[in-house]
Design an enzyme around this catalytic site. Structure first.
Site, PDB file in Angstrom:
ATOM      1  N   ASP A  37      12.467  -7.483  -2.677  1.00 26.29           N
ATOM      2  CA  ASP A  37      11.417  -8.500  -2.702  1.00 26.29           C
ATOM      3  C   ASP A  37      11.113  -8.992  -1.288  1.00 26.29           C
ATOM      4  O   ASP A  37      11.782  -8.616  -0.317  1.00 26.29           O
ATOM      5  CB  ASP A  37      11.821  -9.658  -3.609  1.00 26.29           C
ATOM      6  CG  ASP A  37      13.256 -10.124  -3.354  1.00 26.29           C
ATOM      7  OD1 ASP A  37      13.521 -10.588  -2.230  1.00 26.29           O
ATOM      8  OD2 ASP A  37      14.100 -10.009  -4.259  1.00 26.29           O
ATOM      9  N   ASP A 106      -0.202  -2.176   3.619  1.00 32.39           N
ATOM     10  CA  ASP A 106      -0.969  -1.136   2.937  1.00 32.39           C
ATOM     11  C   ASP A 106      -2.217  -1.729   2.300  1.00 32.39           C
ATOM     12  O   ASP A 106      -2.202  -2.873   1.815  1.00 32.39           O
ATOM     13  CB  ASP A 106      -0.120  -0.498   1.837  1.00 32.39           C
ATOM     14  CG  ASP A 106       0.292   0.920   2.164  1.00 32.39           C
ATOM     15  OD1 ASP A 106      -0.602   1.723   2.480  1.00 32.39           O
ATOM     16  OD2 ASP A 106       1.494   1.230   2.090  1.00 32.39           O
ATOM     17  N   ASP A 208      -4.507   3.760   2.538  1.00 30.60           N
ATOM     18  CA  ASP A 208      -4.028   4.827   1.669  1.00 30.60           C
ATOM     19  C   ASP A 208      -5.149   5.836   1.383  1.00 30.60           C
ATOM     20  O   ASP A 208      -6.302   5.461   1.137  1.00 30.60           O
ATOM     21  CB  ASP A 208      -3.538   4.198   0.357  1.00 30.60           C
ATOM     22  CG  ASP A 208      -2.790   5.158  -0.527  1.00 30.60           C
ATOM     23  OD1 ASP A 208      -1.804   5.744  -0.050  1.00 30.60           O
ATOM     24  OD2 ASP A 208      -3.190   5.324  -1.703  1.00 30.60           O
ATOM     25  N   GLU A 273      -4.306   7.219   6.268  1.00 30.92           N
ATOM     26  CA  GLU A 273      -3.578   8.326   5.654  1.00 30.92           C
ATOM     27  C   GLU A 273      -4.616   9.351   5.206  1.00 30.92           C
ATOM     28  O   GLU A 273      -5.543   9.026   4.465  1.00 30.92           O
ATOM     29  CB  GLU A 273      -2.764   7.864   4.456  1.00 30.92           C
ATOM     30  CG  GLU A 273      -2.006   9.022   3.808  1.00 30.92           C
ATOM     31  CD  GLU A 273      -1.502   8.713   2.409  1.00 30.92           C
ATOM     32  OE1 GLU A 273      -0.438   9.236   2.039  1.00 30.92           O
ATOM     33  OE2 GLU A 273      -2.180   7.985   1.674  1.00 30.92           O
ATOM     34  N   HIS A 335       8.025   7.253   2.397  1.00 30.22           N
ATOM     35  CA  HIS A 335       8.360   6.995   1.003  1.00 30.22           C
ATOM     36  C   HIS A 335       7.873   8.083   0.056  1.00 30.22           C
ATOM     37  O   HIS A 335       8.215   8.067  -1.121  1.00 30.22           O
ATOM     38  CB  HIS A 335       7.751   5.657   0.569  1.00 30.22           C
ATOM     39  CG  HIS A 335       6.256   5.654   0.595  1.00 30.22           C
ATOM     40  ND1 HIS A 335       5.534   5.771   1.760  1.00 30.22           N
ATOM     41  CD2 HIS A 335       5.337   5.560  -0.394  1.00 30.22           C
ATOM     42  CE1 HIS A 335       4.249   5.750   1.501  1.00 30.22           C
ATOM     43  NE2 HIS A 335       4.093   5.629   0.193  1.00 30.22           N
ATOM     44  N   ASP A 336       7.081   9.032   0.548  1.00 29.15           N
ATOM     45  CA  ASP A 336       6.504  10.077  -0.293  1.00 29.15           C
ATOM     46  C   ASP A 336       7.135  11.443  -0.089  1.00 29.15           C
ATOM     47  O   ASP A 336       6.823  12.375  -0.833  1.00 29.15           O
ATOM     48  CB  ASP A 336       5.002  10.200  -0.028  1.00 29.15           C
ATOM     49  CG  ASP A 336       4.181   9.131  -0.729  1.00 29.15           C
ATOM     50  OD1 ASP A 336       4.664   8.573  -1.730  1.00 29.15           O
ATOM     51  OD2 ASP A 336       3.058   8.847  -0.264  1.00 29.15           O
TER      52      ASP A 336
END
Length: 541
Positions: A37, A106, A208, A273, A335-336
């Protein structure tokens, strides 16, 4: 000497900066629900600042049903309760500023959640105020979708809606309908979102899937990709996506967004991105000149299975320094994607490998994005099938690794339950191999990856040639790389042996040189003849 790739534009704060990406779900849980969090991030910001990075990038924390873990936004201007409140975000931002850290967040403008109020209104009928805020189309006479477009996660890009008696488009999950960015009112609404977060004090945005912002209004079929069926995992891979994305009017939207950012003080920053078989073409298009985005997030290394000097040379040489070509950004992990250490070290995952890859990343000309845990030398986390959360991984198991292995909880402690991330079982399991690499272990070891990372990042921050200097290749062989970073009358020579064996070299190593960094900590006696296996060096010459 090879061509010199220059840094000719003004030195805004983000040029050469090191960003630290935080995936909020997996950084620190303070509420005892097994999910990280905003308060947890705030509590750990001193650690982040101690790394000597310039800025942090926060992955989505907005209100969301979490079908795609925050990349399905149902309210752009609020915090999901699982992460906290807007007040928690304001406190995080204030603490970051106190520590000298910039903050970017993001923004997901390609699509929303199907729970967003905009979509709920749009699907009611074909005549309401927001009826055309999303991409709707009639079925063909036989009831099939409007065209052949395929979604990234597999299957058709079209989902039938019984309320509208039409199909809506989705590039990802069917619960992520695509916004119609051709519509002026949609653009207006997204500019309002942009201003909302700028008014709160953020320093910029990571955007994104910019290549998915706009589509062909004629809805023409995509042509086949021609890929052999044995190389295909998803139906998506069987098409060239020339009509479902990368529409030329995207540039106009980005120019409009840049105008909004430039109306604020502080050199606000944007990084795009771009996910495409030919990303460089669109990266240049979206960042060229000074009226579009600042830089584009580069995928050259994120899915690379085998690192070579050739791949490094090809990527770095693509950005010559001409302002018309934009400014590069680099990342080895996020993270991907499976973590670089696991992809490139052939399963060895040693400290030498981890330090070598950090050195290489941090010496590249451009802006650098590190992913949480990269400074610890974390390999991809092991997540058994029964614990998978990623819809892509579950859909394509076992043919793709999915994204969960890169998203496992950050290991803060080698002794506490769940590695100190949470008091309860986390949303993804903690890999025991990660707990053994926790900061409490590495802080006490002067030879650790963490201690090394701090020094390497500090040097990038403080040594002008490494941060903003021009780049000149000396050699780029299969496993041997050498280049200079040059700023004014200062030059740093960077040399790397990526292989598991010593390599001879045929360039001149200056007699007058000062070693400022090596992943082994010293200069071997036989360096005049060969570069030892898995070693990297930064020399001031």
């Amino acid at each position: 000497m090879a061509d010199i790739f220059t840094t000719s534009s003004p030195n805004e704060w983000w040029r050469g900066a090191t960003f630290y990406q935080i995936y909020p779900r997996s950084f620190q849980d303070t509420t005892g629900n097994g999910v990280g969090d905003l308060k947890g991030i705030t509590e750990r910001l001193e650690y982040v600042a101690s790394l000597n990075v310039d800025a942090i990038w926060l992955s989505p924390f907005f209100t969301s049903p979490m079908k795609d873990f925050g990349y399905d936004v149902s309210d752009y201007c609020d915090v999901d309760p699982i992460f906290g409140t807007l007040e928690d975000f304001d406190n995080l931002l204030a603490r970051a500023k106190e520590l000298g850290l910039k903050v970017i967040i993001d923004q997901v403008y390609s699509h929303t959640s199907d729970q967003h109020n905009w979509f709920q209104e749009s699907r009611k009928n074909r005549t309401n105020y927001q009826a055309d805020w999303y991409i709707w189309a009639d079925a063909k006479p036989d009831g099939s979708p409007p065209n052949n477009w395929q979604a990234y996660f597999g299957g058709s890009s079209w989902q039938w809606d019984s309320s509208r008696k039409q199909y809506f488009m989705h590039n990802f999950l069917s619960s992520q309908p695509d916004l119609n960015l051709h519509h002026p009112r949609v653009q207006d609404a997204l500019m309002d979102v942009t201003r909302f977060w700028l008014d709160r004090g953020v320093d910029g945005f990571r955007l994104d899937v910019v290549n998915c912002f706009m589509h062909d209004p004629e809805l023409r079929d995509n042509p086949p990709s021609g890929r052999p069926i044995e190389d295909v995992v998803r139906s998506f891979d069987m098409q060239d996506h020339i009509y479902s994305e990368t529409h030329h009017e995207t540039v106009n939207f980005l120019t409009r967004m840049r105008w909004v950012l430039d109306s604020y003080e502080g050199n606000k920053f944007t990084v795009a991105e771009v996910s495409s078989p030919d990303p460089f073409k669109f990266q240049r298009e979206y960042t060229s000149g000074h009226s579009r985005l600042n830089t584009s997030y580069n995928f050259d290394f994120l899915y690379l299975d085998h690192l070579t000097g050739w791949s490094v040379s090809n990527s770095l040489s693509s950005w010559e320094g001409d302002p018309a070509h934009g400014w590069p950004s680099w990342a080895f992990s996020n993270h991907d994607a499976p973590r670089a250490l696991s992809r490139w070290s052939e399963g060895m995952n040693t400290i030498l490998h981890a330090k070598l890859y950090l050195m290489l990343l941090l010496s590249m000309r451009g802006t650098v994005f590190m992913y949480q845990g990269e400074e610890l030398g974390l390999p991809t986390g092991n997540v058994p099938f029964e614990f998978l959360q990623d819809p892509e991984a579950i859909e394509n198991w076992p043919h793709t690794l999915g994204r969960d292995g890169a998203r496992t909880p950050f290991p803060w402690s080698s002794t506490e339950d769940y590695a100190g991330f949470s008091k309860v079982e986390p949303w993804l399991p903690v890999d025991p191999a990660h707990a053994a690499l926790a900061p409490d272990v590495q802080e006490a070891d002067e030879d650790s990856t963490l201690v090394f990372a701090r020094e390497a990042i500090r040097l990038r921050r403080d040594v002008a040639p490494i941060r903003i200097g021009d780049l000149a290749f000396i050699t780029a062989e299969e496993y041997l790389i050498a280049y200079k970073r040059i700023e004014g009358d200062e030059t740093i020579l960077c040399v790397y042996n990526l292989s598991n064996r010593p390599l001879e070299y045929d360039f001149d190593l200056p007699k007058e040189r000062e070693l400022i960094l090596s992943n082994i900590g010293f200069e071997p006696a036989n360096i005049e003849n060969e570069i030892p296996a898995l070693t990297g060096y930064w020399w001031k010459i």
